[in-house]
Motif scaffolding. Structure first.
Motif, PDB file in Angstrom:
ATOM      1  N   LYS A  91       4.745   5.285  -3.493  1.00 51.68           N
ATOM      2  CA  LYS A  91       3.571   5.958  -4.051  1.00 51.68           C
ATOM      3  C   LYS A  91       3.021   5.096  -5.198  1.00 51.68           C
ATOM      4  CE  LYS A  91       5.747  10.472  -3.299  1.00 51.68           C
ATOM      5  NZ  LYS A  91       6.186  11.731  -3.950  1.00 51.68           N
ATOM      6  N   PRO A  92       1.736   5.250  -5.523  1.00 49.93           N
ATOM      7  CA  PRO A  92       1.186   4.493  -6.653  1.00 49.93           C
ATOM      8  C   PRO A  92       1.967   4.708  -7.946  1.00 49.93           C
ATOM      9  CG  PRO A  92      -0.592   5.424  -5.359  1.00 49.93           C
ATOM     10  CD  PRO A  92       0.685   5.983  -4.783  1.00 49.93           C
ATOM     11  N   GLU A  93       2.516   5.885  -8.128  1.00 52.32           N
ATOM     12  CA  GLU A  93       3.271   6.151  -9.355  1.00 52.32           C
ATOM     13  C   GLU A  93       4.616   5.429  -9.400  1.00 52.32           C
ATOM     14  OE1 GLU A  93       1.892   8.407  -7.301  1.00 52.32           O
ATOM     15  OE2 GLU A  93       3.147  10.214  -7.137  1.00 52.32           O
TER      16      GLU A  93
ATOM     17  N   GLN B 261       0.845  -1.191   0.000  1.00 51.84           N
ATOM     18  CA  GLN B 261       0.000   0.000   0.000  1.00 51.84           C
ATOM     19  C   GLN B 261       0.882   1.243   0.000  1.00 51.84           C
ATOM     20  OE1 GLN B 261      -2.777  -0.416   3.303  1.00 51.84           O
ATOM     21  NE2 GLN B 261      -4.298  -1.216   1.860  1.00 51.84           N
ATOM     22  N   ALA B 262       0.306   2.325  -0.460  1.00 51.09           N
ATOM     23  CA  ALA B 262       1.020   3.600  -0.476  1.00 51.09           C
ATOM     24  C   ALA B 262       1.539   3.908   0.934  1.00 51.09           C
ATOM     25  CB  ALA B 262       0.100   4.701  -0.954  1.00 51.09           C
TER      26      ALA B 262
ATOM     27  N   THR C 260       4.684   2.276  -9.156  1.00 54.19           N
ATOM     28  CA  THR C 260       4.334   0.978  -9.725  1.00 54.19           C
ATOM     29  C   THR C 260       5.023   0.795 -11.064  1.00 54.19           C
ATOM     30  OG1 THR C 260       2.190   0.877  -8.609  1.00 54.19           O
ATOM     31  CG2 THR C 260       2.440  -0.415 -10.625  1.00 54.19           C
TER      32      THR C 260
ATOM     33  N   VAL D 116       2.123  -0.628  -6.185  1.00 50.57           N
ATOM     34  CA  VAL D 116       1.762   0.179  -5.027  1.00 50.57           C
ATOM     35  C   VAL D 116       0.312   0.616  -5.183  1.00 50.57           C
ATOM     36  CG1 VAL D 116       2.340   2.167  -3.601  1.00 50.57           C
ATOM     37  CG2 VAL D 116       4.145   1.003  -4.900  1.00 50.57           C
ATOM     38  N   SER D 117      -0.516   0.240  -4.237  1.00 46.53           N
ATOM     39  CA  SER D 117      -1.934   0.573  -4.298  1.00 46.53           C
ATOM     40  C   SER D 117      -2.224   1.770  -3.398  1.00 46.53           C
ATOM     41  CB  SER D 117      -2.783  -0.620  -3.883  1.00 46.53           C
ATOM     42  OG  SER D 117      -2.431  -1.041  -2.583  1.00 46.53           O
ATOM     43  N   SER D 118      -3.223   2.529  -3.798  1.00 39.07           N
ATOM     44  CA  SER D 118      -3.569   3.743  -3.032  1.00 39.07           C
ATOM     45  C   SER D 118      -4.553   3.421  -1.929  1.00 39.07           C
ATOM     46  CB  SER D 118      -4.155   4.784  -3.971  1.00 39.07           C
ATOM     47  OG  SER D 118      -5.277   4.263  -4.645  1.00 39.07           O
TER      48      SER D 118
END
Length: 120
Positions: free
Chosen positions: A83-85, A13-14, A87, A118-120
């Motif tokens: 962070k999700p970005e 997770q983030a 990923t 990475v999930s938000s």
């Protein structure tokens, strides 16, 4: 021939952390730079590179969150505050170092990659 094997990817997770490893084997007659790159949905970006003098250059997007460590045959990427970005598929790669230009050349040897999600 240089062989590179990455490991340590996964789903987090983030805000979480992951530690990637890259083990190098074999040899090539070159002075080299070693680094991490990542391939996201849109493009490939350099994450960090270590040159023959041990100088380390991080991309601005990961600076202050990621740390790279290297010993004789291995390199590690500690990724914090993900962070999700972030990923992407993360690759370890090796490039020759040009003493003439005092710079790393294009990456020549690549690992198979390890996925980071990475999930938000």
């Amino acid at each position: 021939q240089v062989n590179l094997v990455e490991s340590g990817g996964g789903s987090v997770q983030a805000g979480g952390s992951l530690r990637l490893s890259c083990v190098a084997s074999g040899r090539d007659n070159m002075n080299y730079c070693i680094g991490w790159l990542r391939q996201g949905p849109m493009d490939r970006d350099g994450v960090v590179v270590i040159d023959v003098d041990g100088n380390t250059i991080y991309s601005e997007s990961v600076k202050d969150r990621f740390n790279v460590y290297k010993d004789k045959n291995s390199m590690y990427l500690q990724m914090n505050r993900l962070k999700p970005e972030d990923t992407a598929m993360y690759y370890c790669a090796v490039a020759p170092f040009s003493f003439y230009y005092h710079a790393c050349e294009e990456y020549r040897h690549w690992g198979q990659g390890t996925q980071v999600t990475v999930s938000s």
